[in-house]
Design a protein around this motif. Structure first.
Motif, PDB file in Angstrom:
ATOM      1  N   SER A 271       0.818  -1.227   0.000  1.00  0.00           N
ATOM      2  CA  SER A 271       0.000   0.000   0.000  1.00  0.00           C
ATOM      3  C   SER A 271       0.834   1.250   0.000  1.00  0.00           C
ATOM      4  O   SER A 271       0.466   2.262  -0.560  1.00  0.00           O
ATOM      5  CB  SER A 271      -0.851   0.091   1.274  1.00  0.00           C
ATOM      6  N   GLU A 272       1.950   1.158   0.723  1.00  0.00           N
ATOM      7  CA  GLU A 272       2.674   2.373   1.036  1.00  0.00           C
ATOM      8  C   GLU A 272       3.444   2.927  -0.154  1.00  0.00           C
ATOM      9  O   GLU A 272       3.796   4.105  -0.169  1.00  0.00           O
ATOM     10  CB  GLU A 272       3.628   2.094   2.203  1.00  0.00           C
ATOM     11  N   HIS A 273       3.736   2.089  -1.127  1.00  0.00           N
ATOM     12  CA  HIS A 273       4.520   2.541  -2.276  1.00  0.00           C
ATOM     13  C   HIS A 273       3.796   2.287  -3.561  1.00  0.00           C
ATOM     14  O   HIS A 273       2.776   1.587  -3.595  1.00  0.00           O
ATOM     15  CB  HIS A 273       5.877   1.832  -2.315  1.00  0.00           C
TER      16      HIS A 273
ATOM     17  N   MET B  84       7.857   8.014  -7.300  1.00  0.00           N
ATOM     18  CA  MET B  84       7.117   9.065  -6.598  1.00  0.00           C
ATOM     19  C   MET B  84       7.139   8.832  -5.101  1.00  0.00           C
ATOM     20  O   MET B  84       7.459   9.723  -4.310  1.00  0.00           O
ATOM     21  CB  MET B  84       5.677   9.129  -7.105  1.00  0.00           C
ATOM     22  N   THR B  85       6.818   7.631  -4.663  1.00  0.00           N
ATOM     23  CA  THR B  85       6.608   7.417  -3.230  1.00  0.00           C
ATOM     24  C   THR B  85       7.888   7.395  -2.409  1.00  0.00           C
ATOM     25  O   THR B  85       7.860   7.707  -1.227  1.00  0.00           O
ATOM     26  CB  THR B  85       5.822   6.124  -2.977  1.00  0.00           C
ATOM     27  N   ARG B  86       9.006   7.041  -3.023  1.00  0.00           N
ATOM     28  CA  ARG B  86      10.233   7.098  -2.225  1.00  0.00           C
ATOM     29  C   ARG B  86      10.586   8.538  -1.911  1.00  0.00           C
ATOM     30  O   ARG B  86      11.288   8.825  -0.932  1.00  0.00           O
ATOM     31  CB  ARG B  86      11.398   6.404  -2.947  1.00  0.00           C
TER      32      ARG B  86
ATOM     33  N   PRO C 233       8.326  11.547   2.119  1.00  0.00           N
ATOM     34  CA  PRO C 233       8.773  11.063   3.427  1.00  0.00           C
ATOM     35  C   PRO C 233       7.679  10.335   4.193  1.00  0.00           C
ATOM     36  O   PRO C 233       7.962   9.420   4.956  1.00  0.00           O
ATOM     37  CB  PRO C 233       9.181  12.341   4.153  1.00  0.00           C
ATOM     38  N   TRP C 234       6.416  10.754   3.976  1.00  0.00           N
ATOM     39  CA  TRP C 234       5.329  10.114   4.706  1.00  0.00           C
ATOM     40  C   TRP C 234       5.131   8.670   4.276  1.00  0.00           C
ATOM     41  O   TRP C 234       4.623   7.858   5.019  1.00  0.00           O
ATOM     42  CB  TRP C 234       4.024  10.877   4.490  1.00  0.00           C
ATOM     43  N   GLN C 235       5.479   8.380   3.047  1.00  0.00           N
ATOM     44  CA  GLN C 235       5.352   7.015   2.559  1.00  0.00           C
ATOM     45  C   GLN C 235       6.618   6.225   2.875  1.00  0.00           C
ATOM     46  O   GLN C 235       6.563   5.095   3.322  1.00  0.00           O
ATOM     47  CB  GLN C 235       5.085   7.002   1.052  1.00  0.00           C
ATOM     48  N   LEU C 236       7.766   6.862   2.634  1.00  0.00           N
ATOM     49  CA  LEU C 236       9.023   6.159   2.820  1.00  0.00           C
ATOM     50  C   LEU C 236       9.204   5.708   4.264  1.00  0.00           C
ATOM     51  O   LEU C 236       9.720   4.625   4.527  1.00  0.00           O
ATOM     52  CB  LEU C 236      10.195   7.045   2.389  1.00  0.00           C
TER      53      LEU C 236
END
Lengths: 200, 836, 257
Positions: B715-717, B723-725, B728-731
């Protein structure tokens, strides 16, 4: 005039007294979230800083005053028993106690109350302030908070009595902490044994 | 999807297999949980106990790459226990068709179908045909008893998929198989609907297409296609990938899935002949019989007035691959690796992390003369030359980074998995110098045209003759800004003349010259209409002179109560929300399930178009024709099939008309328990052959790599994490490459949770954090213990800059693809794991 | 208005952690530097920059490899809030109209007593020594919006609304007991649990530490009583007995006798 207390002791006493007032007033301000007291200290954040450092001063003063009275306070004699039995002579207009030494039982009691509560309140104050490393910090802080507040209450009870005793109840006592000296006759009435010992 | 997202809440049973919606399509869980609230049962079949499995009523583990065995067992169970929807199967599918008696299946040919050419690794499909009657219509046995009828062949084919066999192939305990077969089979009743959700867990295999086919067969057997809460539902992996395939971004298709013309089809006529299916059955609509209208309208859209009848509407300007040329992703990068490309546009992608054998892909990039990286951020592709193992001074590739705007900085449409095309406006202006892709493409096109004008070239016509008038008025010599609405309108199409329906008398005016087309039913093969994409015809239309962007509508009415929301945005085709919905009614037009009626024939109400009694109510029907039972005008429900019926027998695919279990190219078994054919006989090994690999290698196990591995997303990436890396909220939630494994495997390898390990395959190795968990359990396969592990492919060396994120799991994945689509087999391959 | 609350339903939660991201986005909190410790769960704890997080709880299961629960960890916005009780700085922690326990960093004095008094280990402090925690999006709910986490949650595992309505919803969904319905004068974040709270890693019968309750109920009044009493006793004594004066020679002589 004979000297009962030296200049150093006077300085330490008032240092203690002033810091004590600051601590009590700010302590009340914290305990009951009193906005006016907070404003007087320039805000609660500043009041905290003042409270903490006043506590350091208080603890240092306490430390310095401990040893002056310690030997005397530790001596528990029949004079103390007699003093206590008569309620210090304060329970009637006419009651009097036998001749007392440098400090009487009541004063010794005050000393120990101040000393023990002082140690308790200072140590716990440091723990609450600095939160030193320990196994269960929350438990430690909670316990400290409890003891700090109980010590506070002890002080709240003992201090008015001490101030009363040192002023209204025993006129002429305040001089001891202002000039350090009292008239010989005055001393003879209240601490006859001490006067004798000192060879006056 | 045949259905759409909201429809999931209408299901009685949801089979989640080959996907992980809780982690990769979390919003869909809103509808799945609503279904659960209404009493639906969720079945999750996955090698690993995922976050979706945590919400399922029933979970079964399954070894990666054995889905056909699982589903084959289900087909056998459904038939043997009479769980199939008899009327639906007999009347709406080709179950009754008689097949050429020369046809043989894997049961008889030990894993092969008849017509196999071993050298070419392909089939001559002559025997995969139907017996035809005198009229040229397939012969049928409506009793389904003839040994050559599709139904009998189906039964025979899956007779080998016994519970014991399936359990020992998949590693799924027998009781679980029965539990799931029984539960899902219960949707064979008319009043119960079962839906299936899948994604890369099914497609990324050498047998990927056949995985889907197996489920399509099951859904046809159970009568779930066309029903609310039913259907075959692909969970697409990006918010607009449906849009991208619709608009022809894959190598083998033009827009609307019209096939790309190959070089042998030298004129429009031969293209139309080759790609227009024919049927002699008057009850079959055979909608693709209209191919000529769509390809012609497409040519008129892109070449405008330059396309005339005389020049074959510009057909000669369409680029055409040579016969047999396969420009799929894997082949592209293989050719690049061989140094056959000068330049490369990496447009909104990160092949250095998304392509299997990523290390070699990165080397391939080094063989280019130039590369243009169009993206929001620099990534492992744009900076490939600085990556691990690269020697920058030896690399000659000139790399350009064109900063692109993100989706919130652009106006346009996005098409979701449910075919809903939703118009969006820009929330903010593009940051810095970034531009929307449309502007970049526009400027590129103008500059190329100018270069041709100035310098000439080998064959300028295909570019010079493109209409491409997407800009509003602008100064001569400047590059105009793209009006994306013009693009949308071109996609929808125009009446280039006054267009009449000549089939009626007097001829009826369908559309006025210059107006936007109302429906693809009006498109013509004579050049009087243009349409960039026939399935999008009506998306930006004109009614009573008023232009309407159907995709921008936000009507919240839901008259059927099924969640169709017909006035919210627009769905292709012609706003049909559930396709094949003619199969949701009986032959008289009454819904199989009145409680969830998708369409319903009202015999007395007047049709506003024909002014005659009889009209469909509910969703947009699959064609206005009356129900099948109508002698004169009734039609079969599967209007996109040449023969009008659902294909249980599907001769159109490369690897067989019926799905058969084969092991993945790299697999833990020396032999396929089911047959002599260990791997898919039609899976292309051309790349391997060109590399000089001894193909015998693919017919045995490599002991250096003993564990099955798969790749997945969390889900997180998102995708390769470009984009997601950077968020910071996702990484922070998922900071590093990890490898999930069972406690048993960890014990064998003496690993501790959270320690760094090296995962290696024949393509390369990566460092990952060991995530030791009960969520993976060892499989009991053919009396042996098979361990499986999994890695997410969201990470790359380039960011976080300290490399702490790890690199792409695609460094490990195999360079082989599905027999039909060439989609890489990222979901099942072999690895080894060691302490770092 | 009636008291507003959040209903957390772990059975609906899919662990997608949109709530973690939405909270950070709305409150503009920084991302933390984390590492994968062999679990999906991250960041490892609530912090000054992480107001809520999902805990991944794995329990044994008979029919599945594991029972995987997703449990939201957040400020419980207690009706009787321990943090507010012990806080010495007025306005640093306060209740909003909706019932949220919000904070004002400007008024926080950084004493950290709230940390000890919270039954749920919620308050955290930043480098400036100011308290940080979930404030139920006080700035959103005061404008009639819902908290960011509840707005994002796709499955309704997090729902914000009128407390009684939420309790009604939980009842309708079959939850006979709701965690926090009445504990600590009702928790602002209630949990619909199918099993006992300890299964989800939450404590049964959460309570403010007894010493804090004792301090609040007993010691505080005693402070006034003690001080007042001592002052009153002194004054009373003065009025009744007056100062102790020794007449010249007289009393001393008496005692000597």
């Amino acid at each position: 005039m004979i000297k009962k207390v030296n200049g150093f002791e006077i300085l330490v006493h008032w240092t203690m007294a002033v810091s004590f007032f600051i601590l009590v007033i700010s302590g009340f301000g914290f305990m009951f979230k009193l906005e006016q007291i907070g404003s007087a200290f320039g805000g609660f954040a500043q009041m905290r800083d003042i409270h903490n450092w006043a506590g350091v001063v208080f603890a240092a003063a306490l430390f310095l005053t401990t040893f002056h009275y310690l030997p005397v306070a530790l001596k528990f004699t029949s004079d103390d028993v007699a003093w206590l039995r008569k309620g210090g002579g304060y329970l009637s207009k006419k009651a009097h106690v036998p001749p007392q030494d440098e400090i009487n039982a009541g004063q010794k009691l005050l000393y120990f109350a101040v000393l023990f509560s002082g140690i308790a309140i200072s140590v716990t104050g440091v723990i609450i302030w600095l939160r030193p490393n320990m196994d269960d910090l929350n438990k430690g802080v909670l316990l400290s908070f409890l003891i700090h507040n109980i010590s506070f209450i002890v002080y709240l009870i003992v201090s008015p009595i001490h101030i009363y005793m040192a002023t209204l109840a025993n006129p002429g006592t305040l001089r001891i902490m202002l000039s350090g000296s009292v008239p010989l006759e005055w001393a003879r009435k209240r601490h006859a044994k001490w006067v004798q010992k000192m060879g006056y | 999807m045949t259905n759409h997202w909201i429809d999931l809440r209408n299901a009685d049973v949801i089979l989640v297999m080959g996907c992980n919606p809780a982690e990769n399509h979390p919003i869909s869980m809103k509808w799945i949980m609503k279904a659960k609230e209404n009493g639906a049962k969720i079945i999750c079949v996955d090698p690993r106990f995922t976050r979706t499995a945590a919400k399922a009523d029933t979970y079964a583990p399954l070894r990666s790459g054995t889905d056909i065995a699982f589903l084959g067992g289900m087909i056998k169970y459904i038939i043997e226990n009479n769980l199939y929807f008899k009327d639906y199967v007999v009347h709406y599918t080709n179950a009754a068709f008689l097949v050429n008696p020369d046809f043989r299946g894997p049961g008889e040919l030990d894993g092969l179908f008849s017509g196999y050419d071993e050298k070419g690794r392909k089939y001559d499909k002559k025997s995969w045909s139907y017996q035809m009657d005198e009229s040229g219509i397939p012969k049928k046995d409506m009793s389904l008893k003839d040994p050559n009828c599709v139904f009998s062949l189906l039964k025979k084919h899956y007779a080998r998929y016994t519970l014991d066999m399936v359990s020992s192939i998949t590693g799924t305990p027998k009781e679980k198989l029965v539990e799931i077969y029984e539960l899902y089979g219960s949707t064979g009743r008319a009043d119960r609907a079962g839906t299936e959700l899948y994604a890369m867990g099914w497609t990324q295999h050498t047998t990927g297409t056949q995985n889907i086919r197996a489920m399509a067969i099951i859904q046809l057997l159970l009568g779930n296609i066309g029903m609310a809460g039913g259907g075959i539902n692909a969970l697409r992996g990006e918010s607009n990938v449906q849009g991208s395939t619709d608009q022809g971004l894959l190598f083998h298709i033009l827009t609307a899935y019209n096939p790309v013309p190959t070089a042998a089809l030298t004129d429009l006529k031969s293209y139309i002949e080759k790609h227009t299916p024919a049927t002699k059955d008057p009850k079959s609509v055979n909608w693709m019989g209209n191919r000529g209208k769509y390809i012609t309208s497409y040519l008129k859209a892109i070449y405008g007035n330059n396309a005339t009848k005389e020049n074959d509407f510009g057909y000669g300007w369409l680029p055409k691959p040579d016969e047999g040329m396969n420009a799929s992703w894997l082949n592209l990068f293989f050719k690049m690796y061989q140094g056959k490309f000068e330049g490369f546009f990496a447009w909104g992608q990160n092949p250095a992390c998304s392509t299997p054998a990523a290390t070699y892909v990165r080397q391939a990039l080094g063989k280019l003369k130039w590369m243009v990286n169009v993206n929001l951020f620099d990534n492992e592709t744009g900076s490939f030359w600085k990556g691990p193992g690269m020697v920058p001074k030896d690399i000659q590739t000139e790399v350009f980074l064109l900063p692109a705007s993100s989706s919130v900085e652009k106006e346009g449409s996005l098409t979701n998995s449910g075919r809903w095309t939703q118009w969006r406006t820009a929330a903010i202006k593009p940051m810095g110098e970034s531009l929307p892709d449309s502007e970049i493409a526009n400027e590129l096109q103008i500059r190329v045209k100018n270069l041709y004008k100035k310098e000439g070239g080998t064959f300028p016509a295909p570019i010079m003759n493109l209409t491409w008038d997407y800009s509003e008025k602008h100064e001569e010599g400047t590059i105009g800004k793209v009006d994306i609405h013009r693009v949308a309108k071109e996609i929808n199409g125009y009446y280039l003349e006054d267009v009449y329906d000549k089939k009626v008398d007097p001829p009826k005016l369908l559309g006025k010259k210059g107006e936007l087309c109302a429906t693809f039913a009006h498109l013509q093969a004579d050049g009087t209409t243009s349409c960039g994409n026939w399935i999008y015809c009506q998306s930006y239309t004109q009614k009573d002179g008023k232009i309407i962007n159907m995709m921008a509508r936000r009507g919240k009415d839901d008259p059927t109560g099924l969640g169709l929301y017909p006035k919210w945005a627009w769905a292709w085709p012609v706003n049909r929300r559930i396709i094949y919905n003619r199969a949701a009614v009986d032959m008289n037009g009454n819904p199989w399930d009145p409680k969830r009626a998708v369409i319903k024939w009202n015999a007395t109400k007047e049709d506003p178009n024909t002014k005659k009694p009889g009209v469909w109510e509910g969703d947009v029907p699959d064609g206005p024709a009356p129900p099948m039972a109508d002698e004169k005008a009734g039609k079969y429900p599967f209007i996109m099939q040449a023969h009008g019926l659902g294909a249980i027998f599907g001769p159109g695919l490369a690897d067989g008309p019926l799905p058969e279990h084969y092991e993945s190219l790299e697999c833990p078994l020396q032999e396929n328990p089911l047959s002599k054919q260990r791997i898919n006989p039609s899976a292309s090994l051309k790349i391997q052959q060109e590399l000089g690999v001894d193909l015998a290698k693919y017919f045995s196990c490599d002991l250096r790599y003993p564990f099955v591995a798969t790749t997945y997303r969390v889900s997180e990436h998102w995708q390769t994490g470009v984009m997601t890396r950077h968020l910071p909220w996702q990484l922070e939630m998922s900071p590093q490459l990890f490898v999930e494994m069972s406690e048993e495997l960890a014990r064998d390898l003496k690993l501790n949770n959270g320690e760094k390990v090296i995962v290696s395959s024949a393509r390369g190795k990566v460092t990952a954090v060991a995530m030791i968990t009960k969520r993976f359990q060892p499989f009991k396969v053919m009396d042996a213990t098979v361990h499986q592990v999994g890695l997410p492919w969201h990470f790359g060396w380039q960011y976080p800059e300290d490399g702490s994120g790890g690199d792409s799991a695609n460094i490990l994945t195999p360079f082989v693809g599905d027999a039909n689509t060439m989609i890489p087999e990222s979901k099942a391959f072999m690895v080894n794991i060691e302490k770092a | 208005m009636g008291r507003m609350s959040i209903l957390v339903s772990p059975e609906l939660c899919i662990g997608c952690r949109g709530c973690q991201t939405a909270c950070k986005e709305w409150n503009q909190l920084e991302g933390e530097k984390t590492e994968n410790r062999g679990t999906t769960e991250n960041p490892p704890d609530l912090s000054t920059r992480t107001y809520n997080k999902i805990r991944y709880v794995e329990l044994p299961s008979e029919k599945n490899p594991v029972r995987l629960l997703f449990v939201s960890q957040r400020c419980m916005h207690c009706g009787d809030a321990g943090c507010m009780k012990i806080c010495p700085a007025p306005g640093a922690l306060f209740k909003t109209d909706e019932g949220a326990v919000a904070f004002d960093r400007d008024k926080c004095i950084g004493c950290r007593l709230c940390v000890t008094s919270c039954p749920f280990n919620v308050p955290r402090y930043d480098e400036k020594n100011k308290i940080s925690k979930c404030h139920l999006c006080a700035d959103r709910i005061s404008q009639g919006l819902t908290p960011a986490c509840t707005k994002t949650c796709p499955t309704g595992a997090l729902r914000y609304g009128d407390r009684d309505e939420l309790l009604g919803l939980a009842k309708k969904a079959g939850y006979t007991k709701v965690y926090g319905a009445s504990d600590l004068e009702g928790l602002g974040a209630m949990y619909a649990f199918m099993d006992p709270p300890n299964i989800y890693g939450m404590k049964e019968n959460p309570a403010i530490p007894e010493s804090v309750v004792f301090w609040d109920n007993v010691l505080k009044p005693l402070a006034y009583l003690g001080l007042g009493g001592a002052v009153a006793a002194s004054l009373l004594h003065y009025v009744a007995f007056g100062p102790k004066k020794y007449e010249d020679g007289e009393e001393a002589k008496k005692d000597e006798q």
